[in-house]
Design a protein around this motif. Sequence first.
Motif, PDB file in Angstrom:
ATOM      1  N   GLY A   8       0.806  -1.217   0.000  1.00 24.37           N
ATOM      2  CA  GLY A   8       0.000   0.000   0.000  1.00 24.37           C
ATOM      3  C   GLY A   8       0.837   1.264   0.000  1.00 24.37           C
ATOM      4  O   GLY A   8       1.878   1.326   0.659  1.00 24.37           O
ATOM      5  N   ASN A  25      -5.235  11.932  -1.679  1.00 28.06           N
ATOM      6  CA  ASN A  25      -6.507  12.039  -0.938  1.00 28.06           C
ATOM      7  C   ASN A  25      -6.433  11.372   0.431  1.00 28.06           C
ATOM      8  O   ASN A  25      -7.476  11.112   1.049  1.00 28.06           O
ATOM      9  CB  ASN A  25      -7.638  11.396  -1.753  1.00 28.06           C
ATOM     10  CG  ASN A  25      -7.851  12.102  -3.081  1.00 28.06           C
ATOM     11  OD1 ASN A  25      -7.734  13.324  -3.162  1.00 28.06           O
ATOM     12  ND2 ASN A  25      -8.148  11.335  -4.123  1.00 28.06           N
ATOM     13  N   ASN A  26      -5.206  11.095   0.894  1.00 30.94           N
ATOM     14  CA  ASN A  26      -4.993  10.432   2.186  1.00 30.94           C
ATOM     15  C   ASN A  26      -5.645   9.057   2.245  1.00 30.94           C
ATOM     16  O   ASN A  26      -6.073   8.606   3.312  1.00 30.94           O
ATOM     17  CB  ASN A  26      -5.507  11.303   3.341  1.00 30.94           C
ATOM     18  CG  ASN A  26      -4.699  12.573   3.514  1.00 30.94           C
ATOM     19  OD1 ASN A  26      -3.475  12.546   3.364  1.00 30.94           O
ATOM     20  ND2 ASN A  26      -5.364  13.666   3.818  1.00 30.94           N
ATOM     21  N   GLU A  27      -5.736   8.423   1.093  1.00 30.56           N
ATOM     22  CA  GLU A  27      -6.205   7.054   1.034  1.00 30.56           C
ATOM     23  C   GLU A  27      -5.016   6.141   0.780  1.00 30.56           C
ATOM     24  O   GLU A  27      -3.881   6.600   0.631  1.00 30.56           O
ATOM     25  CB  GLU A  27      -7.260   6.907  -0.078  1.00 30.56           C
ATOM     26  CG  GLU A  27      -8.506   7.755   0.176  1.00 30.56           C
ATOM     27  CD  GLU A  27      -9.486   7.673  -0.977  1.00 30.56           C
ATOM     28  OE1 GLU A  27      -9.108   7.098  -2.030  1.00 30.56           O
ATOM     29  OE2 GLU A  27     -10.610   8.186  -0.829  1.00 30.56           O
ATOM     30  N   THR A  28      -5.258   4.839   0.763  1.00 28.50           N
ATOM     31  CA  THR A  28      -4.190   3.880   0.513  1.00 28.50           C
ATOM     32  C   THR A  28      -4.435   3.188  -0.821  1.00 28.50           C
ATOM     33  O   THR A  28      -5.521   2.648  -1.048  1.00 28.50           O
ATOM     34  CB  THR A  28      -4.107   2.828   1.633  1.00 28.50           C
ATOM     35  OG1 THR A  28      -3.827   3.485   2.870  1.00 28.50           O
ATOM     36  CG2 THR A  28      -2.996   1.825   1.345  1.00 28.50           C
ATOM     37  N   GLN A  29      -3.450   3.260  -1.681  1.00 25.87           N
ATOM     38  CA  GLN A  29      -3.539   2.619  -2.987  1.00 25.87           C
ATOM     39  C   GLN A  29      -2.686   1.361  -2.980  1.00 25.87           C
ATOM     40  O   GLN A  29      -1.494   1.417  -2.677  1.00 25.87           O
ATOM     41  CB  GLN A  29      -3.054   3.559  -4.085  1.00 25.87           C
ATOM     42  CG  GLN A  29      -3.134   2.954  -5.483  1.00 25.87           C
ATOM     43  CD  GLN A  29      -2.588   3.897  -6.547  1.00 25.87           C
ATOM     44  OE1 GLN A  29      -1.649   4.643  -6.316  1.00 25.87           O
ATOM     45  NE2 GLN A  29      -3.204   3.851  -7.719  1.00 25.87           N
ATOM     46  N   GLU A  30      -3.290   0.230  -3.288  1.00 23.90           N
ATOM     47  CA  GLU A  30      -2.553  -1.029  -3.312  1.00 23.90           C
ATOM     48  C   GLU A  30      -2.070  -1.325  -4.730  1.00 23.90           C
ATOM     49  O   GLU A  30      -2.844  -1.247  -5.689  1.00 23.90           O
ATOM     50  CB  GLU A  30      -3.430  -2.179  -2.815  1.00 23.90           C
ATOM     51  CG  GLU A  30      -3.651  -2.167  -1.319  1.00 23.90           C
ATOM     52  CD  GLU A  30      -4.148  -3.501  -0.797  1.00 23.90           C
ATOM     53  OE1 GLU A  30      -4.656  -4.304  -1.599  1.00 23.90           O
ATOM     54  OE2 GLU A  30      -4.029  -3.733   0.420  1.00 23.90           O
ATOM     55  N   PRO A  73       0.315   5.712   0.203  1.00 23.30           N
ATOM     56  CA  PRO A  73      -0.652   6.797   0.428  1.00 23.30           C
ATOM     57  C   PRO A  73      -0.869   7.602  -0.855  1.00 23.30           C
ATOM     58  O   PRO A  73       0.047   7.764  -1.664  1.00 23.30           O
ATOM     59  CB  PRO A  73       0.030   7.654   1.509  1.00 23.30           C
ATOM     60  CG  PRO A  73       1.491   7.375   1.360  1.00 23.30           C
ATOM     61  CD  PRO A  73       1.590   5.949   0.906  1.00 23.30           C
ATOM     62  N   THR A  74      -2.095   8.088  -1.033  1.00 25.29           N
ATOM     63  CA  THR A  74      -2.418   8.919  -2.191  1.00 25.29           C
ATOM     64  C   THR A  74      -2.628  10.364  -1.746  1.00 25.29           C
ATOM     65  O   THR A  74      -2.607  10.673  -0.546  1.00 25.29           O
ATOM     66  CB  THR A  74      -3.698   8.418  -2.884  1.00 25.29           C
ATOM     67  OG1 THR A  74      -4.816   8.622  -2.002  1.00 25.29           O
ATOM     68  CG2 THR A  74      -3.578   6.941  -3.213  1.00 25.29           C
ATOM     69  N   GLU A  82      -0.138   6.081  -8.587  1.00 27.97           N
ATOM     70  CA  GLU A  82       0.050   7.531  -8.500  1.00 27.97           C
ATOM     71  C   GLU A  82       1.514   7.922  -8.281  1.00 27.97           C
ATOM     72  O   GLU A  82       2.021   8.853  -8.919  1.00 27.97           O
ATOM     73  CB  GLU A  82      -0.817   8.124  -7.386  1.00 27.97           C
ATOM     74  CG  GLU A  82      -2.288   8.169  -7.726  1.00 27.97           C
ATOM     75  CD  GLU A  82      -3.077   8.978  -6.716  1.00 27.97           C
ATOM     76  OE1 GLU A  82      -2.461   9.658  -5.856  1.00 27.97           O
ATOM     77  OE2 GLU A  82      -4.327   8.952  -6.797  1.00 27.97           O
TER      78      GLU A  82
END
Length: 236
Positions: A175, A180-185, A177-178, A224
Amino acid sequence: MNKITLLLGIMLCMATLAEAQDQPAAQDAESLRKRNEADQRVYQMAMRYNDLPVARMKLFELMERNPTNTRYPELLANLYFEAGQFTSAAVSALDLLERNDQSITGLEIAAYSLEQLGALDRALPNFERHYLLTGNLFSLYKTGYMQYSMNRQEEALNSVNMLIKNPKASEEKIGFPTVNNETQEVSLKAAALNLKGMIYMYQKNKPEAIEAIQQALEIDPNFELAKDNLKEAQKM
C-alpha cells in the motif's frame, strides 16, 4: 544374618532418603506449573479487558520465572509494538534476539520499531535477516528502500532486482498513500520497478529511470507515485 539385616537397613534408608529428596523437586515443579497457569489466566483476562499494564506485569513475572521460554518476551515485545511504544518494543525485541537470533517475531518487531525511531542503520540488518529466514518479499522491499534511503544505491539495485525476478512479486500487494490520504494497493513488482526508477534517477540515469517506471505503470497504470516519478524523470 546380622550383616544381611544391616545391609538391608542401609539400603532402605538410602531409598527413603532419595525419595525424600525427590519430593521437594516434584513439589517445586508442580508449584511452578500452577503459578504459570494462574499468571497465564490473568494475562489472558487482562488482554480480553484491554488492561495492558496488568498483561505486561504478568508477562514480566512469567519471564522471570521461566528464563528459557522465549514465548513470553515475544508477547511482551508485541504488546509494546501494538501500543506504539517503539522504544520499548525495540529494546525488548533486541533483548529477545540476544537469546534467540532465529526469532522471527524478534526480527520483525526490531526492524519496524527501529525504523519508526529513525534508526535505519540498525533497522536494516533486521529486515535483511528477516527476509533471509522467511523469504518475506515485503521485508526484501523494505531492505531495498532503506538501502536507497541510506545512499547505498548498488545494494538497493541488487535488492530490487531480486524482488522483480521473484514470480510471487506479481501476486503480493503493498500500500502507498495517495493525495486524498487514502491507501492505494499495487503489486510488489510494480513497487520494486518504481523504486528501481528512483535509484536510477538518483544516479542521473534518465533513460533507465524512465524505462523502469514505465514498466511499473504497465503493471499498475493507476500507480500515482509512479506517475509522479515519471514526470520528474522526464524533466531530468
